[in-house]
Design a protein around this motif. Structure first.
Motif, PDB file in Angstrom:
ATOM      1  N   GLU A 188       0.804  -1.220   0.000  1.00  0.00           N
ATOM      2  CA  GLU A 188       0.000   0.000   0.000  1.00  0.00           C
ATOM      3  C   GLU A 188       0.839   1.272   0.000  1.00  0.00           C
ATOM      4  O   GLU A 188       0.307   2.366  -0.180  1.00  0.00           O
ATOM      5  N   VAL A 189       2.143   1.156   0.195  1.00  0.00           N
ATOM      6  CA  VAL A 189       3.002   2.341   0.158  1.00  0.00           C
ATOM      7  C   VAL A 189       3.197   2.751  -1.301  1.00  0.00           C
ATOM      8  O   VAL A 189       3.867   2.076  -2.073  1.00  0.00           O
ATOM      9  N   GLN A 190       2.605   3.860  -1.671  1.00  0.00           N
ATOM     10  CA  GLN A 190       2.644   4.340  -3.053  1.00  0.00           C
ATOM     11  C   GLN A 190       3.304   5.711  -3.174  1.00  0.00           C
ATOM     12  O   GLN A 190       3.388   6.267  -4.270  1.00  0.00           O
ATOM     13  N   VAL A 191       3.759   6.262  -2.057  1.00  0.00           N
ATOM     14  CA  VAL A 191       4.382   7.582  -2.067  1.00  0.00           C
ATOM     15  C   VAL A 191       5.456   7.623  -0.985  1.00  0.00           C
ATOM     16  O   VAL A 191       5.298   6.990   0.068  1.00  0.00           O
ATOM     17  N   MET A 192       6.548   8.322  -1.239  1.00  0.00           N
ATOM     18  CA  MET A 192       7.651   8.388  -0.279  1.00  0.00           C
ATOM     19  C   MET A 192       8.211   9.796  -0.174  1.00  0.00           C
ATOM     20  O   MET A 192       7.957  10.646  -1.022  1.00  0.00           O
TER      21      MET A 192
END
Length: 429
Positions: free
Chosen positions: A103-107
């Motif tokens: 679910e990590v789609q942005v950093m």
């Protein structure tokens, strides 16, 4: 499992299916690369210098000391003479827990790296169309950027060929680093063994290096075995009475789950908290003053000014100091700020920031706090409605946050290697 008394619903347990698959052989290689200073321009700093497990996969500082510094963690110094740092790292070094989750789609604090086809390469990133091909995940894409940051790992112009290449164009530096790594015989052999499509060492590119780093970070710092996770899985005895009270507050009266939602306890969105500003800020090229505009620097939308990404909360008790700039040294401090930003701003003092002394930079450190117009602009950007909690309720909330600490954080799958193939020294406390 529901939490009716809290007025919200607890997430499902975080399981193996929630994480991207990574190759263990590549992770073993990535472990060596993560702690090897060969990936820095002057070969004097590694990924592990600023993201060390001894400090919760961060560095224990409010604003990091990158290229030119000496030492590790809170004891790191800004260096001496012509090699000393020229600028503090503008933002707090983010913890690395669970970055391999699907679910990590942005950093990054401002979201300047995300899954996107804006440049037809799978990512929206500072490298735009010059991002290397062959990166297998968002985490791999993230791994290439500290290597080419002047103040993080690359170094200053004229100091080394990497820094010089960056000032030509960002993608000119990565092949130099890849060649530096693959020409170490031990590394060449490891890449051939870890990647099925690599038959000879001269085929190794920055993409394989980044993919190995991503595999290591994803497997090493996957964390879903906290008491909270056990509670979600059905063990009612996993949390103490105080922690259960805190959980009820978290999902109810305190409204923490409004933003810290889902399995990773983050909505992965951007919010303005009004944290005390200090340091050089991540200024844009045309900013006339020292400040950090947050998400607006990426989107150029005024409504995104001073907003920063919601951090995930697994192992949050290990990752002090807190906030995008590490403004608060304690978990209680950042919790109280969330409850009443203006009240906490009125009592915040510069000595609360963990900033190793740098006399040649001190004029910049707190200049933004003296800028009345900038402070007024930041005060108008608030996504927090004050909430009144008693001291016992805050204590219960803190107890719950400590229940998010994984039981195996001290015994990761790989750990810190004794040596690395380059022969360069490894940073250790």
């Amino acid at each position: 499992m529901s939490c009716a008394s809290a007025g919200g619903t607890l997430p499902a347990p975080l399981s193996d299916q929630d994480f991207l698959p990574f190759d263990r052989r590549q992770a073993e290689l990535g472990q060596l690369l993560f702690y090897d200073k060969i990936l820095s321009g002057n070969q004097n700093i590694s990924c592990g210098t600023c993201h060390h497990p001894a400090f919760g996969t961060s560095d224990g500082l409010s604003l990091g000391i990158g290229e030119g510094g000496d030492g590790l963690g809170p004891a790191r110094t800004p260096g001496q003479g012509s090699d000393r740092i020229r600028k503090r790292i503008p933002r707090n070094a983010s913890a690395l827990w669970n970055l391999g989750a699907k679910e990590v789609q942005v950093m990054f604090h401002d979201g300047r790296l995300s899954v996107s086809d804006a440049y037809e390469n799978g990512f929206n990133s500072p490298a735009e169309e010059w991002l290397p091909e062959g990166l297998n995940s968002l985490l791999a894409a993230q791994a290439v950027f500290p290597l080419v940051s002047q103040f993080e790992m690359a170094g200053n112009p004229k100091e080394n060929e990497v820094a010089g290449a960056i000032h030509d164009r960002i993608d000119r530096a990565w092949p130099i680093l890849a060649k530096r790594v693959r020409t170490v015989p031990a590394y060449g052999a490891l890449f051939i063994d870890a990647f099925d499509h690599i038959d000879t060492s001269d085929q190794v590119t920055i993409a394989e290096i980044a993919n190995a780093l991503a595999a290591f970070m994803a497997l090493e710092w996957k964390s879903n075995d906290s008491p909270f996770d056990a509670y979600l899985a059905g063990d009612e005895t996993a949390l103490t009475a105080a922690q259960k009270h805190g959980l009820t507050l978290f999902y109810g009266k305190a409204r923490c789950a409004t933003c810290h939602s889902g399995k990773l306890l983050s909505d992965h969105a951007f919010h303005a908290l009004g944290l005390p500003p200090f340091g050089p800020g991540r200024t844009r090229r045309f900013d006339p003053i020292v400040r950090d505009a947050g998400r607006m620097a990426e989107t150029d939308r005024l409504e995104d000014a001073y907003r920063f990404r919601t951090p995930m909360l697994r192992n949050v008790a290990l990752t002090a100091p807190y906030g995008h700039n590490g403004a608060y040294p304690t978990l209680e401090g950042i919790v109280r700020h969330h409850l009443n930003p203006d009240a906490m701003l009125s009592v915040w003092r510069p000595e609360m920031a963990k900033l190793p002394e740098t006399s040649w930079l001190e004029d910049i450190d707190y200049v933004v706090l003296k800028d009345k117009r900038e402070m007024a602009r930041q005060a108008r950007a608030r996504d927090i409605v004050p909430i009144a909690l008693t001291d016992p309720e805050i204590a219960a909330l803190l107890a719950f946050l400590k229940s998010l600490t994984g039981t195996t954080t001290k015994t990761p799958p790989f750990g810190i290697p004794d040596t690395v193939p380059s022969g360069l020294p490894i940073d250790n406390p």
